[in-house]
Design a protein around this motif. Structure first.
Motif, PDB file in Angstrom:
ATOM      1  N   ASP A 137     -38.388  94.904 -12.038  1.00 43.28           N
ATOM      2  CA  ASP A 137     -39.616  94.726 -12.812  1.00 43.28           C
ATOM      3  C   ASP A 137     -40.029  93.257 -12.850  1.00 43.28           C
ATOM      4  O   ASP A 137     -41.211  92.927 -12.720  1.00 43.28           O
ATOM      5  N   ASP A 162     -47.667  95.957 -13.179  1.00 46.42           N
ATOM      6  CA  ASP A 162     -46.417  95.204 -13.011  1.00 46.42           C
ATOM      7  C   ASP A 162     -46.365  94.001 -13.945  1.00 46.42           C
ATOM      8  O   ASP A 162     -45.312  93.694 -14.519  1.00 46.42           O
ATOM      9  N   ARG A 214     -41.282  92.267  -9.331  1.00 45.42           N
ATOM     10  CA  ARG A 214     -42.627  92.792  -9.072  1.00 45.42           C
ATOM     11  C   ARG A 214     -43.665  92.090  -9.938  1.00 45.42           C
ATOM     12  O   ARG A 214     -44.796  91.849  -9.507  1.00 45.42           O
ATOM     13  N   ASN A 256     -43.152 103.794  -8.026  1.00 50.29           N
ATOM     14  CA  ASN A 256     -42.476 102.624  -8.571  1.00 50.29           C
ATOM     15  C   ASN A 256     -41.319 103.015  -9.485  1.00 50.29           C
ATOM     16  O   ASN A 256     -40.268 102.375  -9.478  1.00 50.29           O
TER      17      ASN A 256
END
Length: 608
Positions: free
Chosen positions: A149, A337, A152, A220
């Motif tokens: 996370d 993101d 990204r 994702n």
């Protein structure tokens, strides 16, 4: 297995707490507002970049206009074209082409510092905030998913700025310039056709992209899950080998990859639908514009140069517009993101310093530690400590013994202020640790834990971590005191030996001696020995115990022990059961009492 009951209790609490505390995703505009201050810190670069962007688009729109003039001049007398075309037009045409590229590169060059600076600032804040979060958060997090996370999110800052400032905004500026030029030079039908195509394109793109966003989001999620499981499996490599579960781990990983594959196929199918619809709208608008321009030429209302200009303008406009679907999707994904990274950044700190809290004032030498009617529960439904009171006088040693789950390790966590007490208070040198900064409290304490985890770096780095900046001589002195210098010196790389992931290249005893050396190098006034010699053999244990007793001289020490033979010299021994102190006193007095401690002593002596 010390503290296993406490960990299980904590794990259950975390699951319920996290389920209730899942933050709701913020809107895209809220995410942009959250990001804006990081960019506005470089406001002059932002303004300069926007100026260069407008200049690039003015030059870009001017190219078809000059192209029209060239064609019209050449169409007047083709035989004498080379003489009739003014050299200035050719030079201006080349200059506009060059200026378009020059302004574009200047825009990217000027804004690069803002982009990289914003990404760096956000990443650093998230990293610092994660270290500031409570132990509860770090015990339940999935390292692989969280790092994915953050990765990204950092990349999304670059993507969002690149797609919006370098693609979307320039396209909108160029579109406004083209509409103005068409309205000024020709009839309004050209404007309405262009607007109709644009509105249809945007509505179709946004609608389909919103529909297919759930496929991207699912991709994702599955990517993070697969990554988390892969990292977790690799971190527990030895456990996988112990139970011969390589195929099981591979199947589990493949299940996630298969789910990801199916989600990716759905995402690609929806993307193909999006691209096909977009090209149909663009082609229809382009044909309508050229048909209108062709009629104008045949009726004498427009020149051949006008037709060429309209065609060039539309192609120039629709080429970047053709990527709007991809750009919109990527911007939406980038916002998602970034929002995840901001969610981490805004995660509330369970243990926070009081506003204006001072550093812990320490007297010269040792400092007394007092637990005063302390109660604590990871989960309100299952208290761990019940009205625990004791004092470690300055320069003295107090030991805590008892069965697993009695709350011994919780005492160390509370003293380090990984959690705040739910009742009572903890004092160091007469100061409630909740009223001073956490950093100053932790500077005053050194710990040798039972479960030693090392950084994947050199032996010297791991020992020097107790006091960054320590010299090699100081590191070696600490290693000698921990009886590990000879082992280190006997390795080919010496103090430059890499210890591997979590220190797995070292044995349990070697890791524990590195931890002891690290704490000795820190040399704090308060020491915690949490089963500090549990991984050592008898000979080394006796040597280290003697060294620890020497180190603890003049310091305030809390010793958490399972083997009672290691604490017989303590100033006071506390016997805990079920989160309460059931007995206390020196070793000899506790044996004479013939209670819980005496039974534990007899049992261990017979076992030995």
């Amino acid at each position: 297995m010390r503290g296993r009951g406490e960990r299980l209790s904590l794990a259950g609490t975390v699951a319920s707490t996290e389920a209730q505390a899942q933050p709701q995703p913020r809107s895209d505009w809220a995410t942009l507002r959250r990001l804006f201050p990081y960019l506005w810190h470089y406001k002059w670069r932002v303004i300069a970049a926007l100026a260069f962007m407008v200049g690039a688009k003015l030059a870009n729109v001017g190219v078809p206009v000059l192209l029209k003039e060239l064609v019209d001049r050449m169409d007047t007398r083709p035989a004498d074209a080379l003489w009739l075309v003014p050299a200035a037009l050719l030079l201006a045409y080349g200059a506009l082409r060059f200026l378009t590229s020059l302004f574009t590169e200047l825009r990217e060059l000027v804004f690069a510092k803002a982009t990289e600076g914003a990404a760096r600032t956000i990443s650093l804040q998230v990293f610092g905030h994660l270290h500031a979060l409570s132990l509860r958060f770090h015990l339940e997090r999935q390292t692989g998913g969280m790092t994915r996370d953050i990765e990204r999110g950092t990349r999304a800052v670059h993507s969002l700025i690149s797609y919006s400032l370098y693609s979307i905004v320039p396209t909108l500026i160029e579109f406004a310039l083209v509409l103005g030029l068409l309205a000024f030079r020709f009839d309004l039908m050209f404007v309405w056709i262009t607007l109709a195509a644009l509105v249809s394109y945007i509505i179709f793109t946004v609608t389909v992209t919103e529909w297919r966003t759930r496929f991207r989001r699912r991709m994702n999620e599955l990517d993070s899950t697969a990554h988390s499981r892969a990292v977790d499996s690799l971190l527990n490599y030895e456990t996988v080998k112990y139970f011969n579960n390589e195929e099981f781990e591979a199947r589990r990983y493949d299940e996630n990859l298969e789910k990801y594959r199916r989600a990716a196929i759905k995402s690609q199918a929806s993307l193909s639908l999006l691209n096909t619809g977009q090209q149909l709208i663009i082609a229809t608008g382009l044909v309508a514009m050229l048909w209108r321009a062709t009629l104008g030429v045949t009726e004498g209302r427009m020149t051949l140069g006008d037709l060429v200009m309209v065609n060039a303008l539309m192609i120039q406009l629709y080429i970047p517009l053709g990527f709007l679907g991809v750009l919109y999707r990527e911007i939406k994904q980038s916002l998602t993101d970034i929002d995840k990274m901001f969610t981490l950044l805004e995660r509330e700190r369970e243990v926070a310093d009081a506003p204006g809290a001072p550093d812990l004032p320490l007297p010269p030498g040792a400092a007394a530690v007092r637990f005063e009617h302390v109660s604590f529960a990871y989960d309100p439904a299952r208290p761990i400590l019940h009205d625990v009171s004791f004092e470690i006088p300055a320069g003295k040693t107090v030991a805590v013994v008892g069965p697993s789950g009695a709350g011994k390790s919780t005492l160390a966590r509370l003293l380090y202020r990984f959690y705040d007490v739910t009742g009572g208070r903890i004092e160091i040198a007469g100061q409630d640790i909740r009223h001073v900064t956490q950093a100053s409290v932790r500077r005053a304490i050194g710990i040798v834990p039972q479960d030693t985890v090392l950084f994947n770096d050199t032996v010297e780095y791991n020992i020097a971590y107790g006091r960054p900046g320590a010299s090699r001589a100081e590191v070696e002195a600490a290693a000698r005191a921990a009886h590990i210098h000879d082992f280190i010196a006997g390795t080919p790389a010496g103090y430059d030996t890499m210890v591997g992931e979590r220190g797995l290249k070292l044995s349990g005893g070697e890791k524990q001696r590195v931890a002891i050396a690290r704490t000795l190098l820190k040399n704090p006034p308060i020491l915690i020995f949490d089963e500090a010699t549990s991984a050592l053999d008898s000979a080394n244990e006796r040597a280290i115990q003697a060294e620890l007793r020497s180190v603890a001289q003049g310091k305030t020490a809390l010793v958490i022990a399972h083997r009672l033979s290691t604490v017989v010299d303590a100033h006071e021994i506390l016997v805990m059961e079920g989160g309460r102190i059931v007995e206390r006193g020196p070793h000899a007095a506790l044996l004479r009492r013939d209670g819980t401690y005496a039974r534990m002593w007899a049992l261990q002596q017979s076992a030995e």
